[in-house]
Design a protein around this motif. Structure first.
Motif, PDB file in Angstrom:
ATOM      1  N   ALA A 109      84.847  -6.017  16.787  1.00 25.13           N
ATOM      2  CA  ALA A 109      86.288  -6.264  16.466  1.00 25.13           C
ATOM      3  C   ALA A 109      86.680  -7.091  17.332  1.00 25.13           C
ATOM      4  N   SER A 110      86.164  -7.248  18.498  1.00 27.26           N
ATOM      5  CA  SER A 110      86.837  -8.203  19.373  1.00 27.26           C
ATOM      6  C   SER A 110      86.686  -9.880  19.238  1.00 27.26           C
ATOM      7  N   VAL A 111      85.290 -10.202  18.382  1.00 30.32           N
ATOM      8  CA  VAL A 111      85.022 -11.401  18.193  1.00 30.32           C
ATOM      9  C   VAL A 111      86.201 -12.025  17.088  1.00 30.32           C
ATOM     10  N   PRO A 112      86.752 -13.364  17.597  1.00 27.08           N
ATOM     11  CA  PRO A 112      87.634 -14.169  17.021  1.00 27.08           C
ATOM     12  C   PRO A 112      87.014 -14.218  15.397  1.00 27.08           C
ATOM     13  N   THR A 113      88.199 -14.274  14.415  1.00 25.41           N
ATOM     14  CA  THR A 113      87.734 -14.524  13.063  1.00 25.41           C
ATOM     15  C   THR A 113      87.188 -15.959  12.788  1.00 25.41           C
ATOM     16  N   ALA A 114      87.678 -16.832  13.776  1.00 24.51           N
ATOM     17  CA  ALA A 114      87.203 -18.199  13.608  1.00 24.51           C
ATOM     18  C   ALA A 114      85.924 -18.553  13.802  1.00 24.51           C
ATOM     19  N   SER A 115      85.293 -17.841  14.655  1.00 20.50           N
ATOM     20  CA  SER A 115      83.817 -17.962  14.894  1.00 20.50           C
ATOM     21  C   SER A 115      82.939 -16.954  14.424  1.00 20.50           C
ATOM     22  N   SER A 116      83.451 -16.226  13.204  1.00 21.60           N
ATOM     23  CA  SER A 116      82.581 -15.133  12.541  1.00 21.60           C
ATOM     24  C   SER A 116      82.742 -15.327  11.071  1.00 21.60           C
ATOM     25  N   GLY A 117      81.905 -14.981  10.331  1.00 15.73           N
ATOM     26  CA  GLY A 117      81.964 -15.142   8.829  1.00 15.73           C
ATOM     27  C   GLY A 117      81.138 -13.957   8.363  1.00 15.73           C
ATOM     28  N   TYR A 118      80.598 -14.220   6.957  1.00 11.11           N
ATOM     29  CA  TYR A 118      80.109 -12.947   6.484  1.00 11.11           C
ATOM     30  C   TYR A 118      78.913 -13.744   5.800  1.00 11.11           C
ATOM     31  N   ASP A 119      77.935 -13.095   5.964  1.00 11.54           N
ATOM     32  CA  ASP A 119      76.424 -13.496   5.306  1.00 11.54           C
ATOM     33  C   ASP A 119      76.218 -12.767   4.151  1.00 11.54           C
ATOM     34  N   GLY A 120      76.454 -13.295   2.939  1.00  7.09           N
ATOM     35  CA  GLY A 120      76.568 -12.605   1.722  1.00  7.09           C
ATOM     36  C   GLY A 120      75.085 -12.061   1.361  1.00  7.09           C
ATOM     37  N   GLY A 121      74.086 -12.709   1.643  1.00  6.24           N
ATOM     38  CA  GLY A 121      72.863 -12.317   1.359  1.00  6.24           C
ATOM     39  C   GLY A 121      72.410 -10.953   2.117  1.00  6.24           C
ATOM     40  N   ALA A 147      78.269 -16.346  10.320  1.00  5.23           N
ATOM     41  CA  ALA A 147      77.408 -15.774   9.534  1.00  5.23           C
ATOM     42  C   ALA A 147      77.344 -16.476   8.218  1.00  5.23           C
ATOM     43  N   ASN A 148      78.266 -16.854   7.818  1.00  3.15           N
ATOM     44  CA  ASN A 148      78.344 -17.699   6.387  1.00  3.15           C
ATOM     45  C   ASN A 148      77.837 -19.221   6.562  1.00  3.15           C
ATOM     46  N   VAL A 149      77.272 -19.481   7.653  1.00  3.36           N
ATOM     47  CA  VAL A 149      76.674 -21.023   7.532  1.00  3.36           C
ATOM     48  C   VAL A 149      75.341 -20.616   7.109  1.00  3.36           C
ATOM     49  N   GLY A 150      74.875 -21.567   6.173  1.00  5.03           N
ATOM     50  CA  GLY A 150      73.284 -21.455   5.796  1.00  5.03           C
ATOM     51  C   GLY A 150      72.235 -21.873   6.474  1.00  5.03           C
ATOM     52  N   ASP A 151      71.392 -21.385   6.344  1.00 10.33           N
ATOM     53  CA  ASP A 151      70.150 -21.842   7.173  1.00 10.33           C
ATOM     54  C   ASP A 151      69.679 -23.225   7.120  1.00 10.33           C
TER      55      ASP A 151
END
Length: 190
Positions: A109-121, A147-151
């Motif tokens: 929860a302490s990770v800023p939302t600007a540097s995190s995402g959601y890996d839908g796969g 996490a939402n950045v594609g490979d």
């Protein structure tokens, strides 16, 4: 660190300037004590201030680590160690091929939302580690993204960084089945 481990890495460590005749203050602690402290910190996942009293003061250990990081000595040590392992396995010290992979990691929860995402796969909220290893599995390059950045999107800057750090790399394969030549435009074989 055992005596055998110390014997293996001692010659790979940078020599202090004072011992090379370039002046400077003598270091307060030997490198073995500092490396032991840093290894303990990494293995246990503890904070700098939680360093046990068996080791040098946390402030000195952190200053040592920071100085080595800022001068690129940690990377140099890692590269020397990787080269020695490769030679021991009968390979050239510098690799010619790399393997790209990624792993999504749930963020706290302490990770800023600007540097995190959601890996839908993988259904993971957090960050993604993109790595390139040599064919022995030894680390060459790392990048951390949301996490939402594609490979495939992360592979382009990762391969560019790989090319700048390891000029001998001519081939890089991805876990998704694509092969790229670092000198050509990236091409997919799938």
């Amino acid at each position: 660190m055992s005596d055998a481990e110390w014997a293996a890495v001692r010659s790979l460590l940078p020599v202090p300037a004072r011992l090379q005749g370039r002046g400077g203050q003598p270091e307060g602690y030997c490198h073995r004590q500092m490396l032991d402290a840093i290894r303990y910190l990494v293995a246990g996942g503890i904070s700098w201030r939680a360093m046990p009293t068996d080791f040098p003061d946390w402030g000195r250990v952190y200053a040592f680590f920071r100085r080595w990081r800022e001068h690129g000595l940690i990377t140099e040590f890692h590269n020397r160690l990787r080269g020695r392992v490769r030679e021991r396995e009968g390979r050239e010290a510098e690799p010619t091929a790399g393997l790209i992979d990624a792993q999504s990691v749930k963020a706290s929860a302490s990770v800023p939302t600007a540097s995190s995402g959601y890996d839908g796969g993988k259904k993971v909220p957090g960050r993604k580690r993109h790595i390139v290893t040599d064919t022995l599995g030894l680390l060459l390059v790392v990048a951390v993204t949301a996490a939402n950045v594609g490979d495939r999107d992360a592979a382009v800057p990762l391969l560019e960084r790989l090319r700048s750090l390891h000029r001998g790399i001519t081939r890089a394969g991805m876990a998704c089945g694509s092969i790229a030549r670092t000198g050509d435009r990236r091409r997919s074989t799938s």
